[in-house]
Design a protein around this motif. Structure first.
Motif, PDB file in Angstrom:
ATOM      1  N   LEU A  49      -0.567   2.360   5.381  1.00  0.00           N
ATOM      2  CA  LEU A  49      -2.019   2.510   5.314  1.00  0.00           C
ATOM      3  C   LEU A  49      -2.406   3.544   4.268  1.00  0.00           C
ATOM      4  O   LEU A  49      -3.330   3.327   3.477  1.00  0.00           O
ATOM      5  CB  LEU A  49      -2.565   2.911   6.690  1.00  0.00           C
ATOM      6  CG  LEU A  49      -4.088   3.072   6.800  1.00  0.00           C
ATOM      7  CD1 LEU A  49      -4.795   1.764   6.467  1.00  0.00           C
ATOM      8  CD2 LEU A  49      -4.475   3.544   8.202  1.00  0.00           C
ATOM      9  N   ARG A  50      -1.695   4.673   4.243  1.00  0.00           N
ATOM     10  CA  ARG A  50      -1.996   5.729   3.273  1.00  0.00           C
ATOM     11  C   ARG A  50      -1.832   5.236   1.841  1.00  0.00           C
ATOM     12  O   ARG A  50      -2.694   5.469   0.983  1.00  0.00           O
ATOM     13  CB  ARG A  50      -1.085   6.931   3.492  1.00  0.00           C
ATOM     14  CG  ARG A  50      -1.407   8.115   2.568  1.00  0.00           C
ATOM     15  CD  ARG A  50      -0.282   9.129   2.471  1.00  0.00           C
ATOM     16  NE  ARG A  50       0.169   9.577   3.755  1.00  0.00           N
ATOM     17  CZ  ARG A  50       1.331   9.221   4.299  1.00  0.00           C
ATOM     18  NH1 ARG A  50       2.139   8.382   3.656  1.00  0.00           N
ATOM     19  NH2 ARG A  50       1.690   9.684   5.469  1.00  0.00           N
ATOM     20  N   ASN A  51      -0.733   4.547   1.570  1.00  0.00           N
ATOM     21  CA  ASN A  51      -0.456   4.082   0.213  1.00  0.00           C
ATOM     22  C   ASN A  51      -1.509   3.094  -0.276  1.00  0.00           C
ATOM     23  O   ASN A  51      -1.977   3.184  -1.421  1.00  0.00           O
ATOM     24  CB  ASN A  51       0.935   3.438   0.150  1.00  0.00           C
ATOM     25  CG  ASN A  51       2.048   4.446   0.353  1.00  0.00           C
ATOM     26  OD1 ASN A  51       1.855   5.653   0.169  1.00  0.00           O
ATOM     27  ND2 ASN A  51       3.227   3.976   0.725  1.00  0.00           N
ATOM     28  N   LEU A  52      -1.896   2.151   0.586  1.00  0.00           N
ATOM     29  CA  LEU A  52      -2.900   1.173   0.183  1.00  0.00           C
ATOM     30  C   LEU A  52      -4.276   1.816   0.052  1.00  0.00           C
ATOM     31  O   LEU A  52      -5.050   1.471  -0.845  1.00  0.00           O
ATOM     32  CB  LEU A  52      -2.960   0.010   1.179  1.00  0.00           C
ATOM     33  CG  LEU A  52      -3.864  -1.149   0.752  1.00  0.00           C
ATOM     34  CD1 LEU A  52      -3.323  -1.815  -0.505  1.00  0.00           C
ATOM     35  CD2 LEU A  52      -3.999  -2.184   1.866  1.00  0.00           C
ATOM     36  N   ALA A  56      -6.522   1.710  -3.276  1.00  0.00           N
ATOM     37  CA  ALA A  56      -7.891   1.191  -3.259  1.00  0.00           C
ATOM     38  C   ALA A  56      -8.874   2.203  -3.845  1.00  0.00           C
ATOM     39  O   ALA A  56      -9.796   1.841  -4.582  1.00  0.00           O
ATOM     40  CB  ALA A  56      -8.300   0.840  -1.827  1.00  0.00           C
ATOM     41  N   LYS A  57      -8.676   3.480  -3.523  1.00  0.00           N
ATOM     42  CA  LYS A  57      -9.551   4.528  -4.047  1.00  0.00           C
ATOM     43  C   LYS A  57      -9.396   4.673  -5.555  1.00  0.00           C
ATOM     44  O   LYS A  57     -10.377   4.877  -6.275  1.00  0.00           O
ATOM     45  CB  LYS A  57      -9.249   5.863  -3.357  1.00  0.00           C
ATOM     46  CG  LYS A  57      -9.818   5.974  -1.950  1.00  0.00           C
ATOM     47  CD  LYS A  57     -11.325   5.938  -1.988  1.00  0.00           C
ATOM     48  CE  LYS A  57     -11.961   6.066  -0.622  1.00  0.00           C
ATOM     49  NZ  LYS A  57     -13.428   5.945  -0.668  1.00  0.00           N
ATOM     50  N   GLU A  58      -8.158   4.591  -6.037  1.00  0.00           N
ATOM     51  CA  GLU A  58      -7.922   4.687  -7.482  1.00  0.00           C
ATOM     52  C   GLU A  58      -8.568   3.515  -8.209  1.00  0.00           C
ATOM     53  O   GLU A  58      -9.164   3.677  -9.274  1.00  0.00           O
ATOM     54  CB  GLU A  58      -6.417   4.711  -7.760  1.00  0.00           C
ATOM     55  CG  GLU A  58      -5.743   6.016  -7.353  1.00  0.00           C
ATOM     56  CD  GLU A  58      -4.229   5.927  -7.393  1.00  0.00           C
ATOM     57  OE1 GLU A  58      -3.714   4.852  -7.779  1.00  0.00           O
ATOM     58  OE2 GLU A  58      -3.565   6.924  -7.043  1.00  0.00           O
ATOM     59  N   ASN A  59      -8.468   2.340  -7.619  1.00  0.00           N
ATOM     60  CA  ASN A  59      -9.083   1.156  -8.207  1.00  0.00           C
ATOM     61  C   ASN A  59     -10.603   1.285  -8.217  1.00  0.00           C
ATOM     62  O   ASN A  59     -11.260   0.929  -9.191  1.00  0.00           O
ATOM     63  CB  ASN A  59      -8.682  -0.087  -7.420  1.00  0.00           C
ATOM     64  CG  ASN A  59      -9.274  -1.349  -8.009  1.00  0.00           C
ATOM     65  OD1 ASN A  59      -8.821  -1.847  -9.021  1.00  0.00           O
ATOM     66  ND2 ASN A  59     -10.304  -1.885  -7.366  1.00  0.00           N
ATOM     67  N   GLU A  60     -11.149   1.831  -7.153  1.00  0.00           N
ATOM     68  CA  GLU A  60     -12.602   2.012  -7.060  1.00  0.00           C
ATOM     69  C   GLU A  60     -13.101   2.989  -8.108  1.00  0.00           C
ATOM     70  O   GLU A  60     -14.152   2.799  -8.713  1.00  0.00           O
ATOM     71  CB  GLU A  60     -12.957   2.509  -5.667  1.00  0.00           C
ATOM     72  CG  GLU A  60     -14.452   2.626  -5.404  1.00  0.00           C
ATOM     73  CD  GLU A  60     -14.758   3.073  -3.989  1.00  0.00           C
ATOM     74  OE1 GLU A  60     -15.831   3.653  -3.785  1.00  0.00           O
ATOM     75  OE2 GLU A  60     -13.907   2.856  -3.099  1.00  0.00           O
ATOM     76  N   TYR A 100      -8.679  -5.541  -1.250  1.00  0.00           N
ATOM     77  CA  TYR A 100      -8.317  -4.302  -0.576  1.00  0.00           C
ATOM     78  C   TYR A 100      -8.996  -4.190   0.785  1.00  0.00           C
ATOM     79  O   TYR A 100      -8.418  -3.652   1.721  1.00  0.00           O
ATOM     80  CB  TYR A 100      -8.702  -3.090  -1.435  1.00  0.00           C
ATOM     81  CG  TYR A 100      -7.790  -2.864  -2.614  1.00  0.00           C
ATOM     82  CD1 TYR A 100      -6.454  -2.506  -2.426  1.00  0.00           C
ATOM     83  CD2 TYR A 100      -8.250  -2.997  -3.915  1.00  0.00           C
ATOM     84  CE1 TYR A 100      -5.612  -2.306  -3.501  1.00  0.00           C
ATOM     85  CE2 TYR A 100      -7.413  -2.795  -4.998  1.00  0.00           C
ATOM     86  CZ  TYR A 100      -6.100  -2.443  -4.790  1.00  0.00           C
ATOM     87  OH  TYR A 100      -5.263  -2.252  -5.855  1.00  0.00           O
ATOM     88  N   THR A 101     -10.209  -4.684   0.881  1.00  0.00           N
ATOM     89  CA  THR A 101     -10.942  -4.592   2.144  1.00  0.00           C
ATOM     90  C   THR A 101     -10.181  -5.291   3.260  1.00  0.00           C
ATOM     91  O   THR A 101      -9.951  -4.720   4.335  1.00  0.00           O
ATOM     92  CB  THR A 101     -12.340  -5.216   1.992  1.00  0.00           C
ATOM     93  OG1 THR A 101     -13.047  -4.532   0.950  1.00  0.00           O
ATOM     94  CG2 THR A 101     -13.114  -5.102   3.290  1.00  0.00           C
ATOM     95  N   ALA A 102      -9.762  -6.531   2.997  1.00  0.00           N
ATOM     96  CA  ALA A 102      -9.039  -7.300   4.014  1.00  0.00           C
ATOM     97  C   ALA A 102      -7.669  -6.690   4.299  1.00  0.00           C
ATOM     98  O   ALA A 102      -7.244  -6.598   5.456  1.00  0.00           O
ATOM     99  CB  ALA A 102      -8.891  -8.746   3.558  1.00  0.00           C
TER     100      ALA A 102
END
Length: 253
Positions: A161-164, A168-172, A62-64
């Motif tokens: 960008l918003r969707n990813l 990423a936040k949900e995964n975190e 997700y970072t990349a």
């Protein structure tokens, strides 16, 4: 002697051993065995937890990906600014006035909003695009050279960008409840080394027709993974810094 999993096998290797061990065990019916069905149930559960933990490490992707989409967003926003600014220099006074009005709207949301963190720039870009959807603003945007296309591209960029970012936040958030691979791999290793392999070793001698073939296949796979782990450890040790003469002499003393 049972082929025990080496301590320096990594999480992926132990997960692979566990998956193949389960595959071999589940080929047969073990209803008459008092231990193996229970070991299978535990191993299925713990290896699933290990697979999830390994997946969390891979989620660093997700970072990349966020950086890539953020770069696309930045380019889209900067392109929009430049086209609006360029329209303030055309000979048509009506176009100039429209461009100046649109520029003020951009200023109100932040001409450098692309330099903010993901969350803030998404919020501000959404607000800017909502203003651009107003009929009175659309009538100013549409005649501007190149600007409508820039607005369309900005919508695409901010949506991606918003969707990813949300994903990423949900995964975190879910990751906080999971265990580290380095810890979970030891749980799986101990089940196989301490519970399963010694039992299979004994039972393959007591009842070779029922246990020997399964035991040999599992041991062979463990041996192949152990060989890879030994080779990796050897390469690592060979690339370790060599101590100077004084240090070697001190170690020998």
């Amino acid at each position: 002697m049972p082929s025990l999993i080496l301590s320096y096998c990594d999480a992926n290797e132990i997960s692979s051993i566990s998956a193949n061990t389960l595959f071999e065990l589940q080929k047969k019916e073990w209803t008459a065995d008092v231990l193996i069905p229970g070991i299978i149930n535990i191993l299925v559960k713990e290896n699933a937890a290990l697979s999830n933990a390994i997946g969390d490490i891979r989620s660093n992707k997700y970072t990349a990906q966020l950086m890539e989409l953020d770069n696309q967003f930045n380019k889209s926003f900067i392109c929009l600014k430049h086209f609006v600014s360029a329209n303030t220099w055309v000979p048509d006074e009506g176009i100039v006035q429209s461009a100046e009005h649109v520029w003020k709207i951009i200023e109100a949301h932040g001409v450098n909003l692309h330099r903010l963190g993901y969350e803030k720039q998404i919020v501000l870009a959404d607000s800017l695009l909502r203003d651009f959807e107003k009929e009175e603003i659309k009538s100013l945007l549409n005649p501007l050279v190149g600007v409508p296309a820039c607005v369309t591209q900005l919508k695409v960029s901010v949506n991606e960008l918003r969707n990813l970012y949300r994903e990423a936040k949900e995964n975190e958030a879910s990751k906080e409840e999971r265990i580290a691979p380095s810890t979970q791999k030891n749980v799986v290793k101990e089940i196989i080394n301490n519970d399963l392999l010694p039992y299979l070793e004994v039972m393959s001698k007591v009842n070779p027709e029922e246990y020997r073939e399964t035991t040999l296949v599992i041991k062979e796979y463990i041996d192949s993974i152990n060989t890879k782990a030994r080779m990796r450890k050897s390469r690592t040790n060979n690339h370790a810094p060599v101590a100077d003469d004084a240090e070697q002499e001190s170690n020998q003393e």
